[in-house]
Design a protein around this motif. Sequence first.
Motif, PDB file in Angstrom:
ATOM      1  N   PRO A  10       0.794  -1.238   0.000  1.00 46.29           N
ATOM      2  CA  PRO A  10       0.000   0.000   0.000  1.00 46.29           C
ATOM      3  C   PRO A  10       0.824   1.286   0.000  1.00 46.29           C
ATOM      4  O   PRO A  10       0.388   2.296  -0.548  1.00 46.29           O
ATOM      5  N   THR A  11       2.022   1.270   0.602  1.00 45.87           N
ATOM      6  CA  THR A  11       2.810   2.513   0.650  1.00 45.87           C
ATOM      7  C   THR A  11       3.723   2.674  -0.563  1.00 45.87           C
ATOM      8  O   THR A  11       4.386   3.705  -0.699  1.00 45.87           O
ATOM      9  N   VAL A  12       3.766   1.672  -1.441  1.00 48.86           N
ATOM     10  CA  VAL A  12       4.601   1.738  -2.649  1.00 48.86           C
ATOM     11  C   VAL A  12       3.732   2.291  -3.778  1.00 48.86           C
ATOM     12  O   VAL A  12       2.839   1.615  -4.271  1.00 48.86           O
ATOM     13  N   THR A  13       4.002   3.543  -4.154  1.00 50.68           N
ATOM     14  CA  THR A  13       3.250   4.191  -5.227  1.00 50.68           C
ATOM     15  C   THR A  13       4.215   4.731  -6.277  1.00 50.68           C
ATOM     16  O   THR A  13       5.416   4.883  -6.004  1.00 50.68           O
ATOM     17  N   GLN A  14       3.676   5.041  -7.435  1.00 51.83           N
ATOM     18  CA  GLN A  14       4.517   5.601  -8.497  1.00 51.83           C
ATOM     19  C   GLN A  14       5.120   6.928  -8.061  1.00 51.83           C
ATOM     20  O   GLN A  14       6.284   7.198  -8.329  1.00 51.83           O
ATOM     21  N   GLU A  15       4.364   7.747  -7.372  1.00 51.73           N
ATOM     22  CA  GLU A  15       4.870   9.051  -6.919  1.00 51.73           C
ATOM     23  C   GLU A  15       6.015   8.875  -5.919  1.00 51.73           C
ATOM     24  O   GLU A  15       7.038   9.560  -6.006  1.00 51.73           O
ATOM     25  N   ARG A  16       5.848   7.954  -4.979  1.00 59.29           N
ATOM     26  CA  ARG A  16       6.912   7.714  -3.998  1.00 59.29           C
ATOM     27  C   ARG A  16       8.127   7.073  -4.651  1.00 59.29           C
ATOM     28  O   ARG A  16       9.263   7.354  -4.266  1.00 59.29           O
ATOM     29  N   TYR A  17       7.897   6.209  -5.629  1.00 59.82           N
ATOM     30  CA  TYR A  17       9.008   5.616  -6.384  1.00 59.82           C
ATOM     31  C   TYR A  17       9.819   6.716  -7.067  1.00 59.82           C
ATOM     32  O   TYR A  17      11.047   6.739  -6.966  1.00 59.82           O
ATOM     33  N   LYS A  18       9.138   7.633  -7.751  1.00 63.66           N
ATOM     34  CA  LYS A  18       9.836   8.731  -8.440  1.00 63.66           C
ATOM     35  C   LYS A  18      10.621   9.587  -7.450  1.00 63.66           C
ATOM     36  O   LYS A  18      11.745  10.003  -7.736  1.00 63.66           O
ATOM     37  N   ALA A  19      10.041   9.843  -6.282  1.00 62.98           N
ATOM     38  CA  ALA A  19      10.743  10.625  -5.260  1.00 62.98           C
ATOM     39  C   ALA A  19      11.979   9.875  -4.766  1.00 62.98           C
ATOM     40  O   ALA A  19      13.048  10.478  -4.584  1.00 62.98           O
ATOM     41  N   ALA A  20      11.854   8.570  -4.575  1.00 56.14           N
ATOM     42  CA  ALA A  20      12.999   7.768  -4.124  1.00 56.14           C
ATOM     43  C   ALA A  20      14.110   7.757  -5.166  1.00 56.14           C
ATOM     44  O   ALA A  20      15.287   7.879  -4.829  1.00 56.14           O
ATOM     45  N   ARG A  22      14.740  10.109  -7.356  1.00 57.69           N
ATOM     46  CA  ARG A  22      15.387  11.431  -7.314  1.00 57.69           C
ATOM     47  C   ARG A  22      16.392  11.507  -6.166  1.00 57.69           C
ATOM     48  O   ARG A  22      17.496  12.014  -6.331  1.00 57.69           O
ATOM     49  N   LEU A  23      16.005  10.992  -5.004  1.00 57.60           N
ATOM     50  CA  LEU A  23      16.915  11.030  -3.856  1.00 57.60           C
ATOM     51  C   LEU A  23      18.131  10.133  -4.080  1.00 57.60           C
ATOM     52  O   LEU A  23      19.255  10.525  -3.750  1.00 57.60           O
ATOM     53  N   LEU A  24      17.926   8.949  -4.620  1.00 54.49           N
ATOM     54  CA  LEU A  24      19.052   8.052  -4.889  1.00 54.49           C
ATOM     55  C   LEU A  24      19.979   8.629  -5.943  1.00 54.49           C
ATOM     56  O   LEU A  24      21.197   8.466  -5.871  1.00 54.49           O
ATOM     57  N   LYS A  25      19.403   9.292  -6.932  1.00 50.64           N
ATOM     58  CA  LYS A  25      20.170   9.848  -8.056  1.00 50.64           C
ATOM     59  C   LYS A  25      20.828  11.168  -7.669  1.00 50.64           C
ATOM     60  O   LYS A  25      21.768  11.599  -8.307  1.00 50.64           O
ATOM     61  N   GLY A  26      20.307  11.820  -6.636  1.00 54.77           N
ATOM     62  CA  GLY A  26      20.858  13.109  -6.228  1.00 54.77           C
ATOM     63  C   GLY A  26      20.319  14.251  -7.069  1.00 54.77           C
ATOM     64  O   GLY A  26      21.009  15.234  -7.299  1.00 54.77           O
ATOM     65  N   GLY A  27      19.102  14.132  -7.549  1.00 53.39           N
ATOM     66  CA  GLY A  27      18.484  15.184  -8.352  1.00 53.39           C
ATOM     67  C   GLY A  27      17.601  14.596  -9.425  1.00 53.39           C
ATOM     68  O   GLY A  27      17.165  13.458  -9.334  1.00 53.39           O
ATOM     69  N   GLU A  28      17.365  15.382 -10.444  1.00 51.39           N
ATOM     70  CA  GLU A  28      16.484  14.963 -11.538  1.00 51.39           C
ATOM     71  C   GLU A  28      17.165  13.923 -12.407  1.00 51.39           C
ATOM     72  O   GLU A  28      18.360  13.733 -12.368  1.00 51.39           O
ATOM     73  N   GLY A  29      16.372  13.293 -13.212  1.00 55.14           N
ATOM     74  CA  GLY A  29      16.891  12.269 -14.107  1.00 55.14           C
ATOM     75  C   GLY A  29      16.600  10.890 -13.559  1.00 55.14           C
ATOM     76  O   GLY A  29      16.531  10.688 -12.354  1.00 55.14           O
ATOM     77  N   GLY A  30      16.382   9.981 -14.443  1.00 55.43           N
ATOM     78  CA  GLY A  30      16.059   8.630 -14.027  1.00 55.43           C
ATOM     79  C   GLY A  30      17.284   7.772 -13.839  1.00 55.43           C
ATOM     80  O   GLY A  30      18.422   8.219 -13.966  1.00 55.43           O
ATOM     81  N   MET A  31      17.015   6.554 -13.528  1.00 57.04           N
ATOM     82  CA  MET A  31      18.074   5.568 -13.372  1.00 57.04           C
ATOM     83  C   MET A  31      17.869   4.571 -14.501  1.00 57.04           C
ATOM     84  O   MET A  31      17.132   3.611 -14.360  1.00 57.04           O
ATOM     85  N   GLN A  32      18.491   4.844 -15.628  1.00 55.85           N
ATOM     86  CA  GLN A  32      18.240   4.106 -16.855  1.00 55.85           C
ATOM     87  C   GLN A  32      19.215   2.965 -17.116  1.00 55.85           C
ATOM     88  O   GLN A  32      18.914   2.062 -17.874  1.00 55.85           O
ATOM     89  N   ARG A  33      20.394   3.031 -16.512  1.00 56.72           N
ATOM     90  CA  ARG A  33      21.431   2.020 -16.724  1.00 56.72           C
ATOM     91  C   ARG A  33      21.964   1.551 -15.376  1.00 56.72           C
ATOM     92  O   ARG A  33      21.910   2.292 -14.403  1.00 56.72           O
ATOM     93  N   PRO A  34      22.478   0.339 -15.316  1.00 54.09           N
ATOM     94  CA  PRO A  34      23.016  -0.144 -14.028  1.00 54.09           C
ATOM     95  C   PRO A  34      24.034   0.814 -13.402  1.00 54.09           C
ATOM     96  O   PRO A  34      24.092   0.937 -12.183  1.00 54.09           O
TER      97      PRO A  34
END
Length: 102
Positions: A10-20, A22-34
């Motif tokens: 229930p707490t796993v949503t697309q919005e929270r995924y996108k926020a996570a 961003r935090l893992l990446k250190g800003g904008e942009g996705g995580m497209q490659r290993p």
Amino acid sequence: MPIVIVLSGPTVTQERYKAAVRLLKGGEGGMQRPGDWPVEGLLSHVAGQGPQGFRIVDVWDSEDSCRRFGEQLAPVLQQTGITDPPEVYPAQTFVSAALSHA
């Protein structure tokens, strides 16, 4: 041996995924490659909305890589409000065509 992580609930949503991401990446942009992940060892990452909710599935090359990623991920999940515990288990079989799609 590859290790699988499945995160859903229930707490796993697309919005929270996108926020996570961003935090893992250190800003904008996705995580497209290993290489975009904060630790080495990612073999596969899939995230998407299904009939039972949003689900994230990772496959890591080893328990050590999985653990190191978990150490980076835990505070991010807490910060974004994702409280559902992941399923973590050894892969019986892992086959990949090494495609990358966003």
